[in-house]
Motif scaffolding. Structure first.
Motif, PDB file in Angstrom:
ATOM      1  N   LEU A   1     129.771 116.617  65.207  1.00 29.41           N
ATOM      2  CA  LEU A   1     130.289 115.493  64.560  1.00 29.41           C
ATOM      3  C   LEU A   1     130.176 114.260  65.734  1.00 29.41           C
ATOM      4  O   LEU A   1     129.326 113.000  65.444  1.00 29.41           O
ATOM      5  CB  LEU A   1     131.550 115.409  63.902  1.00 29.41           C
ATOM      6  N   ARG A   2     130.483 114.521  66.780  1.00 29.34           N
ATOM      7  CA  ARG A   2     130.454 113.390  67.787  1.00 29.34           C
ATOM      8  C   ARG A   2     129.050 113.096  68.231  1.00 29.34           C
ATOM      9  O   ARG A   2     128.726 111.825  68.529  1.00 29.34           O
ATOM     10  CB  ARG A   2     131.204 113.685  68.857  1.00 29.34           C
ATOM     11  N   ALA A   3     128.065 114.189  68.018  1.00 30.03           N
ATOM     12  CA  ALA A   3     126.866 113.935  68.520  1.00 30.03           C
ATOM     13  C   ALA A   3     126.095 113.163  67.302  1.00 30.03           C
ATOM     14  O   ALA A   3     124.749 112.523  67.712  1.00 30.03           O
ATOM     15  CB  ALA A   3     126.241 115.053  68.738  1.00 30.03           C
ATOM     16  N   GLY A   4     126.649 112.970  66.396  1.00 34.66           N
ATOM     17  CA  GLY A   4     125.928 112.520  65.200  1.00 34.66           C
ATOM     18  C   GLY A   4     124.990 113.374  64.531  1.00 34.66           C
ATOM     19  O   GLY A   4     124.195 112.960  63.584  1.00 34.66           O
ATOM     20  N   THR A   5     125.099 114.464  64.684  1.00 34.83           N
ATOM     21  CA  THR A   5     124.095 115.523  64.061  1.00 34.83           C
ATOM     22  C   THR A   5     124.712 115.801  62.523  1.00 34.83           C
ATOM     23  O   THR A   5     123.761 115.939  61.735  1.00 34.83           O
ATOM     24  CB  THR A   5     124.286 116.963  64.857  1.00 34.83           C
ATOM     25  N   CYS A   6     126.029 115.880  62.533  1.00 32.73           N
ATOM     26  CA  CYS A   6     126.553 116.134  61.235  1.00 32.73           C
ATOM     27  C   CYS A   6     127.559 115.040  60.608  1.00 32.73           C
ATOM     28  O   CYS A   6     128.225 114.166  61.612  1.00 32.73           O
ATOM     29  CB  CYS A   6     127.233 117.529  61.091  1.00 32.73           C
ATOM     30  N   ASP A   7     127.632 114.933  59.287  1.00 28.74           N
ATOM     31  CA  ASP A   7     128.863 114.060  58.775  1.00 28.74           C
ATOM     32  C   ASP A   7     129.979 114.877  58.376  1.00 28.74           C
ATOM     33  O   ASP A   7     131.191 114.580  58.306  1.00 28.74           O
ATOM     34  CB  ASP A   7     128.257 113.556  57.638  1.00 28.74           C
ATOM     35  N   ILE A   8     129.816 116.151  58.146  1.00 23.05           N
ATOM     36  CA  ILE A   8     130.735 117.316  57.625  1.00 23.05           C
ATOM     37  C   ILE A   8     130.425 118.472  58.383  1.00 23.05           C
ATOM     38  O   ILE A   8     129.224 118.700  58.281  1.00 23.05           O
ATOM     39  CB  ILE A   8     130.925 117.359  56.362  1.00 23.05           C
ATOM     40  N   VAL A   9     131.445 119.057  58.975  1.00 22.66           N
ATOM     41  CA  VAL A   9     131.220 120.377  59.309  1.00 22.66           C
ATOM     42  C   VAL A   9     132.312 121.518  58.676  1.00 22.66           C
ATOM     43  O   VAL A   9     133.537 121.075  58.980  1.00 22.66           O
ATOM     44  CB  VAL A   9     131.170 120.664  60.801  1.00 22.66           C
ATOM     45  N   LEU A  10     132.133 122.625  58.430  1.00 25.69           N
ATOM     46  CA  LEU A  10     133.139 123.648  57.867  1.00 25.69           C
ATOM     47  C   LEU A  10     133.352 124.385  59.086  1.00 25.69           C
ATOM     48  O   LEU A  10     132.327 124.992  59.540  1.00 25.69           O
ATOM     49  CB  LEU A  10     132.674 124.110  56.563  1.00 25.69           C
ATOM     50  N   ALA A  11     134.470 124.400  59.793  1.00 19.07           N
ATOM     51  CA  ALA A  11     134.561 125.105  61.150  1.00 19.07           C
ATOM     52  C   ALA A  11     136.021 126.106  60.766  1.00 19.07           C
ATOM     53  O   ALA A  11     136.911 125.603  60.420  1.00 19.07           O
ATOM     54  CB  ALA A  11     135.005 124.324  61.983  1.00 19.07           C
TER      55      ALA A  11
ATOM     56  N   LEU B   1     138.436 124.915  58.311  1.00 20.79           N
ATOM     57  CA  LEU B   1     138.747 123.512  58.274  1.00 20.79           C
ATOM     58  C   LEU B   1     137.577 122.885  57.853  1.00 20.79           C
ATOM     59  O   LEU B   1     136.541 123.022  58.373  1.00 20.79           O
ATOM     60  CB  LEU B   1     139.432 122.731  59.819  1.00 20.79           C
ATOM     61  N   VAL B   2     137.987 121.778  57.089  1.00 24.81           N
ATOM     62  CA  VAL B   2     136.740 120.568  57.052  1.00 24.81           C
ATOM     63  C   VAL B   2     137.160 119.339  58.010  1.00 24.81           C
ATOM     64  O   VAL B   2     138.010 118.796  57.754  1.00 24.81           O
ATOM     65  CB  VAL B   2     136.712 120.150  55.540  1.00 24.81           C
ATOM     66  N   LEU B   3     135.935 119.359  58.755  1.00 24.58           N
ATOM     67  CA  LEU B   3     135.811 118.337  59.726  1.00 24.58           C
ATOM     68  C   LEU B   3     134.953 117.404  59.323  1.00 24.58           C
ATOM     69  O   LEU B   3     133.893 117.855  58.879  1.00 24.58           O
ATOM     70  CB  LEU B   3     135.787 118.830  61.233  1.00 24.58           C
ATOM     71  N   GLU B   4     135.282 116.083  59.216  1.00 25.24           N
ATOM     72  CA  GLU B   4     134.542 115.085  58.896  1.00 25.24           C
ATOM     73  C   GLU B   4     134.753 113.760  59.782  1.00 25.24           C
ATOM     74  O   GLU B   4     135.600 113.364  60.204  1.00 25.24           O
ATOM     75  CB  GLU B   4     135.136 114.772  57.407  1.00 25.24           C
ATOM     76  N   ARG B   5     133.468 113.293  59.836  1.00 24.84           N
ATOM     77  CA  ARG B   5     133.282 111.849  60.668  1.00 24.84           C
ATOM     78  C   ARG B   5     134.683 110.841  59.912  1.00 24.84           C
ATOM     79  O   ARG B   5     134.397 110.827  58.629  1.00 24.84           O
ATOM     80  CB  ARG B   5     132.034 111.239  60.462  1.00 24.84           C
TER      81      ARG B   5
END
Lengths: 96, 404
Positions: free
Chosen positions: B173-183, B234-238
């Protein structure tokens, strides 16, 4: 006494997300949602249930074809304990 | 810098099949450990088991091809997505990633298929043995189920895997690769192979005559961990992405750090050197001071070595460590899933203002100088907490979670 179709129906419904009502002799395994690996898995489940080994390279395409193969294998077993019958069967020796 | 919001979570654990039931059980502070028929005949035959996990009923049509750890991960991911009010039809699929931690793989599958080889039946090996068992499949099946088509992979740092996965997801997310990651993490080690192996390492509690009192984190009578299983996602999201959906996050992932002890292949550094370094680096990453942290959800395996090293690490970092809890007293050690379950529960702790008690903690070991929450939940006004995970091989991860 359970028919061969009953046995196949039981194996398919216990192993895969398939409703018994969808299993008819005309249905292809592709119709029932089984891809090539799932079809091999089905062969193992049939083997476990019936003791009859299907030939991986010539698996039947329809439920009806599977019924025919299993019936032929059972008839052969009843006549003699040895030779395999049918192009897709290899008795119970899966190394054949 | 991109802020990372936690907008949803899902948990499958011995304490319950979803996050809410898990939370309610954890607040009771009792252990879920019991005799395990799958381990019958082994020197240690107890575990914590996810109750009533009928994958076919719970997961549906794909269950037939999923081994247990994958099915549990998928169930947790679905709960997390629903919790985050995300509809895969609305998202940009290439911008959604999946990162899942697993410390082992499908031991159950390996055991079953190896038995066929030992019986000279190589042609009876399941054609799906590989896609069912390999560790990456938990992440892959979540991608398949949800249509998330961005980066999709598994990380493995032994018992820290679930926490590492969340940290790596943060990086995407920080790198701007994704808007959302399921982790998160998914694991089941309720099998004779890991049971016998961990026993031979001396890592398991041998209190088999009293399973419910076997896992005793930070206690003077601790003698090892109890095998477990489960998953959490967890749903991590920008943060800006969540805001655009008008969604109020459950919490934020403010900091993360990973270190390696580089000390021993199994034992932690006796002073908790790598663990302390991970804590300090995670705090720096979050731009917080130790005094800002109001709670630590510890790794707390209940092994002699871990708990002592962990206590030393906390005392290195904190002048007076904040209240500590370990969930492993209640739900055992789910290896690669543990860090994810603990991170999810830390989010709930911050939200509810309640720290779940450490089950079976009765008498803090003399050489452990920690304020261990025991017996009953403790109210907290913490706005920041740390969840820590430490793996065999000296792999350490620390997550800093904040309310806003």
């Amino acid at each position: 006494m359970a028919t061969t179709l009953d046995t196949i129906t039981q194996v398919l419904t216990e192993t895969f997300p398939i409703d018994a009502a969808d299993i008819t002799p005309e249905r292809t395994f592709d119709d029932l949602g089984l891809d090539s690996l799932a079809l091999l898995e089905m062969g193992l489940a049939v083997q476990e249930s019936t003791g009859i080994t299907l030939n991986d390279t010539e698996l039947p395409k329809t439920v009806g074809q599977l019924v025919t193969l299993l019936d032929a294998a059972q008839a052969t077993t009843a006549q003699a304990d040895t030779a395999p019958v049918g192009p897709a069967l290899a008795a119970t020796d899966n190394t054949a | 810098m991109t802020r990372v919001a936690i907008t949803g979570l899902g948990i499958v654990s011995p304490a319950g099949l979803d996050a809410d039931s898990t939370w309610q059980t954890l607040l009771k502070g009792t252990s879920t450990a019991r005799r395990d028929e799958q381990l019958a005949g082994l020197p240690v035959d107890i575990s914590c088991q996810v109750p009533d996990f009928d994958a076919r009923r719970l997961v549906g049509s794909s269950a037939w091809r999923l081994d247990r750890f994958t099915a549990m991960g998928l169930l947790a991911a679905r709960e997390a997505l629903a919790d985050a009010r995300l509809d895969p039809r609305d998202w940009e699929p290439l911008r959604v990633g999946v990162v899942i931690g697993s410390g082992t793989a499908s031991m159950e599958r390996y055991g079953r298929e190896f038995a066929k080889l030992a019986d000279d039946r190589p042609l009876d090996i399941s054609p799906l043995a590989i896609p069912r068992s390999v560790p990456n499949m938990s992440a892959a099946e979540i991608g398949l189920d949800t249509g998330a088509r961005g980066p999709n992979f598994t990380v493995s740092t032994a018992c820290a895997s679930g926490a590492t996965a969340i940290g790596v997801a943060r990086d995407l997310l920080r790198a701007g690769t994704c808007d959302i990651v399921l982790a998160g993490g998914a694991e089941s080690v309720r099998h004779p192979i890991p049971a016998a192996c961990f026993h031979r390492m001396g890592a398991l509690s041998q209190r088999t005559d009293d399973p419910a009192r076997a896992s005793r984190p930070f206690d003077s009578a601790r003698d090892g961990f109890v095998l477990s299983e489960g998953a959490a996602v967890l749903v991590l999201e920008r943060s800006d992405h969540a805001r655009a959906r008008s969604l109020r996050p459950r919490a934020h992932l403010a900091g993360y750090a990973a270190t390696c002890d580089a000390h021993h292949y199994a034992a932690p550094h006796p002073q908790g050197r790598g663990a302390a370094e991970a804590l300090l680096a995670a705090l720096a990453d979050a731009a917080l001071e130790p005094a800002d942290i109001g709670h630590v959800n510890a790794h707390g395996t209940a092994t002699s070595l871990n708990d002592l090293a962990e206590a030393r690490a906390l005392n290195t970092v904190f002048a007076a460590p904040p209240p500590v809890t370990s969930l492993k007293g209640a739900i055992g050690h789910a290896i690669g899933a543990a860090g994810a379950i603990e991170a999810a529960v830390t989010v709930l702790t911050l939200q509810h203002g309640l720290i779940p008690p450490t089950a079976n903690h009765e008498d803090t070991a003399l050489d452990i100088d920690l304020d261990v929450v025991a017996k009953a939940p403790r109210t907290t006004h913490a706005t920041a907490a740390i969840s820590t995970s430490y793996g065999f091989g000296g792999q350490n991860a620390a997550l800093v979670l904040t309310t806003c």
